[in-house]
Design an enzyme around this catalytic site. Structure first.
Site, mmCIF file in Angstrom:
data_model
loop_
_atom_site.group_PDB
_atom_site.id
_atom_site.type_symbol
_atom_site.label_atom_id
_atom_site.label_comp_id
_atom_site.label_asym_id
_atom_site.label_seq_id
_atom_site.Cartn_x
_atom_site.Cartn_y
_atom_site.Cartn_z
ATOM 1 N N CYS A 1 -11.897 98.163 0.608
ATOM 2 C CA CYS A 1 -11.976 99.552 0.153
ATOM 3 C C CYS A 1 -12.807 99.739 -1.105
ATOM 4 O O CYS A 1 -13.785 100.500 -1.121
ATOM 5 C CB CYS A 1 -10.567 100.089 -0.108
ATOM 6 S SG CYS A 1 -9.388 99.805 1.225
ATOM 7 N N HIS B 1 -9.996 104.711 -6.124
ATOM 8 C CA HIS B 1 -9.969 103.255 -5.952
ATOM 9 C C HIS B 1 -11.202 102.522 -6.464
ATOM 10 O O HIS B 1 -11.607 101.502 -5.914
ATOM 11 C CB HIS B 1 -9.715 102.887 -4.478
ATOM 12 C CG HIS B 1 -9.040 101.546 -4.330
ATOM 13 N ND1 HIS B 1 -9.034 100.850 -3.135
ATOM 14 C CD2 HIS B 1 -8.346 100.787 -5.224
ATOM 15 C CE1 HIS B 1 -8.366 99.708 -3.302
ATOM 16 N NE2 HIS B 1 -7.939 99.659 -4.565
#
Length: 527
Positions: free
Chosen positions: A70, A126
């Protein structure tokens, strides 16, 4: 004006009159741990009518590469730079890690903002939050609603028992406002993100600014959670599938439903004609999970095709050719350079130095089905001498003792002995060094009878060289390194050149970060 109309099976290949976009609106949608095969237009039984229509009426990107996790994909997207330059070659950011996308990096929203765009982020961030300067509203977004971390409960919005749903913006006095949205607890986050995106579109003044909307869903990343009524609505046809697979499918379908509502809003408020919609997954589905990367080998955390060849498409009235599958080589770093071109950005006129970019302008490649000139993609490389781990004994705690009990916690991808180099050159793909090897899954791998071996799920190999011809062997079944040593040697020569651009990174962990019940930044300044 329509020039040519040619029919191929279920697709309609359409050639439009040449159009030069002028600061188009950009809607960039990211799904999370979404398998290559997990959409109707890829042959799945998951119901995705909106994605199917957008893909078939637009351009399906068959060789759009991302990173296998991610954070690295998102950092590459935001910066337009390979992970070796940003430090994200080491893998995901941990929740308590004092590290993030460096502040000297120019992000897509920063670049678009200086070119008159209204920039908004919704969903998953993130790429670091240990200081407020690393958070979305300080990285170029006018507003942000979403989560800092890589995952959360879809209703609780908690990660490790700490809340992570907030709204950020810079107020009229230039101060960052960080509003923890407790009122959204118990509401499904996919629906929250869709509703916010629609709200942004409805309030956007198209006569004043162009719009950049970054819509980063957490779906269908674990945990597998979905409203009960949507579970029944979207999976009643999936007879014989496990509950887990059906939950995964329903999560994708709810996201698809949201995407359809966002597109309807673009139509309703008159923005669609000058809008480019990009959709991509951030990496493949996890092998042994509930998604499918068929027909490819491997999945999330691996550098085989199932981990890095993403489910992607582009839809826009501005495309010159539509209704086809584009097989040219693209990488997620290309979007920065492409949007820079579309926005008319002039880097020599900006105050913040633009660091070297790794992307290509792929607009003509996608719009006209021609090569962008890209012949090579660095999928990743790792060198142990570029990682330096710290703990509380080597870095004194500050007076406020915010990092007491810090420790270095190497993960599977961060292990110091994992040195590797993975490169695509035209149709050749080279993997060399020590890396995670995964096997293949069937087209529908998630029936109750499925049994995966340890080798299927992933094992580390050491000092192994593999070479695949992706044109004749896209499933990466036949290692042809021994019979093509000239190709291997040519590709290996690039390793030293890439190594010269690698960023030394420092690992810092803080066990008390977010332990107050809410995940929030804990340091004032970047290291």
């Amino acid at each position: 004006m329509l020039l040519t109309l040619v029919y191929f099976a279920a697709f309609t290949y359409v050639v439009h009159a040449s159009k030069v976009p002028t600061k188009p609106n950009i809607i960039f949608i990211v799904s999370d741990d979404h398998g290559y095969q997990d959409a109707g237009f890829r042959g799945s039984d998951i119901l995705t009518p909106n994605m199917d229509r957008l893909a078939k009426e637009g351009v399906i990107l068959d060789r759009h590469y991302v990173m296998p996790q991610c954070s690295p994909t998102r950092a590459s997207l935001m910066s337009g730079r390979y992970p070796i330059r940003t430090g994200f070659w080491k893998g995901n950011i941990k929740p308590t890690e004092e590290w993030g996308l460096n502040l000297n990096e120019t992000t897509i929203p920063e670049m678009l903002k200086r070119n008159g765009y209204a920039t908004h982020a919704v969903g998953k961030w993130h790429v670091g939050f240990y200081t407020y300067d690393h958070t979305p509203a300080k990285r170029g977004f006018h507003t942000f609603l979403g989560c800092y971390l890589g995952s959360q409960g879809y209703f609780s919005h908690k990660n490790s028992k700490n809340y992570d749903m907030r709204e950020e913006y810079i107020d009229k006095r230039g101060r960052l406002v960080d509003n923890i949205r407790y009122d959204l607890e118990d509401k499904y986050n996919t629906d929250i993100f869709t509703k916010r995106a629609i709200d942004i579109i409805s309030k956007h003044n198209k006569d004043e600014k162009s719009l950049f909307l970054y819509l980063a869903y957490t779906s269908p990343h674990a945990p597998l959670q979905v409203p009960a009524d949507k579970y029944e609505k979207y999976t009643s046809h999936m007879v014989g599938e496990t509950t887990g697979r059906r939950k995964f499918a329903a999560m994708v379908s709810v996201m698809d439903e949201g995407i359809g509502e966002v597109v309807d809003a673009l139509d309703q408020y008159g923005l669609r004609d000058n809008t480019i919609i990009v959709f991509t997954s951030d990496n493949g589905a996890l092998v042994g999970g509930k998604g499918s990367n068929y027909p490819f080998r491997g999945g999330k955390i691996s550098l085989f095709e199932g981990g890095v060849r993403s489910l992607s498409f582009v839809n826009s009235p501005l495309l010159e050719v539509t209704g086809y599958t584009n097989k040219h080589l693209h990488h997620v770093v290309d979007w920065f350079t492409t949007f820079q071109y579309l926005a008319g950005d002039q880097t020599h006129q900006v105050k913040k130095p633009q660091l070297p970019l790794d992307g290509y302008n792929i607009w003509s490649s996608i719009s006209r089905n021609i090569s962008s000139g890209r012949q090579e993609v660095l999928l990743n490389m790792r060198e142990s001498d570029h990682v330096k781990a710290f703990n509380i004994e080597t870095i004194p705690a500050p007076e406020d003792s915010l990092i007491e009990n810090a420790e270095y916690q190497p993960s599977r991808l961060d292990a110091k002995n994992d040195e590797f180099f993975v490169l695509i050159w035209n149709n050749w793909k080279l993997l060399t060094g020590s890396y995670v090897v995964q096997g293949w899954g069937p087209k529908y791998p998630l029936a109750q009878s499925l049994s995966l071996s340890t080798d299927d799920l992933g094992r580390n190999v050491e000092n192994t060289t593999m070479l695949f011809n992706l044109e004749s062997d896209p499933r990466e079944e036949r290692n042809v390194a021994s019979s093509n040593m000239d190709v291997v040697q040519r590709m290996l020569r690039r390793q030293s050149e890439y190594k010269a651009n690698m960023t030394l990174i420092y690992h810092r962990y803080k066990s008390s970060a977010g332990k107050t019940g809410v995940w929030r930044p804990w340091r004032e300044h970047e290291h």
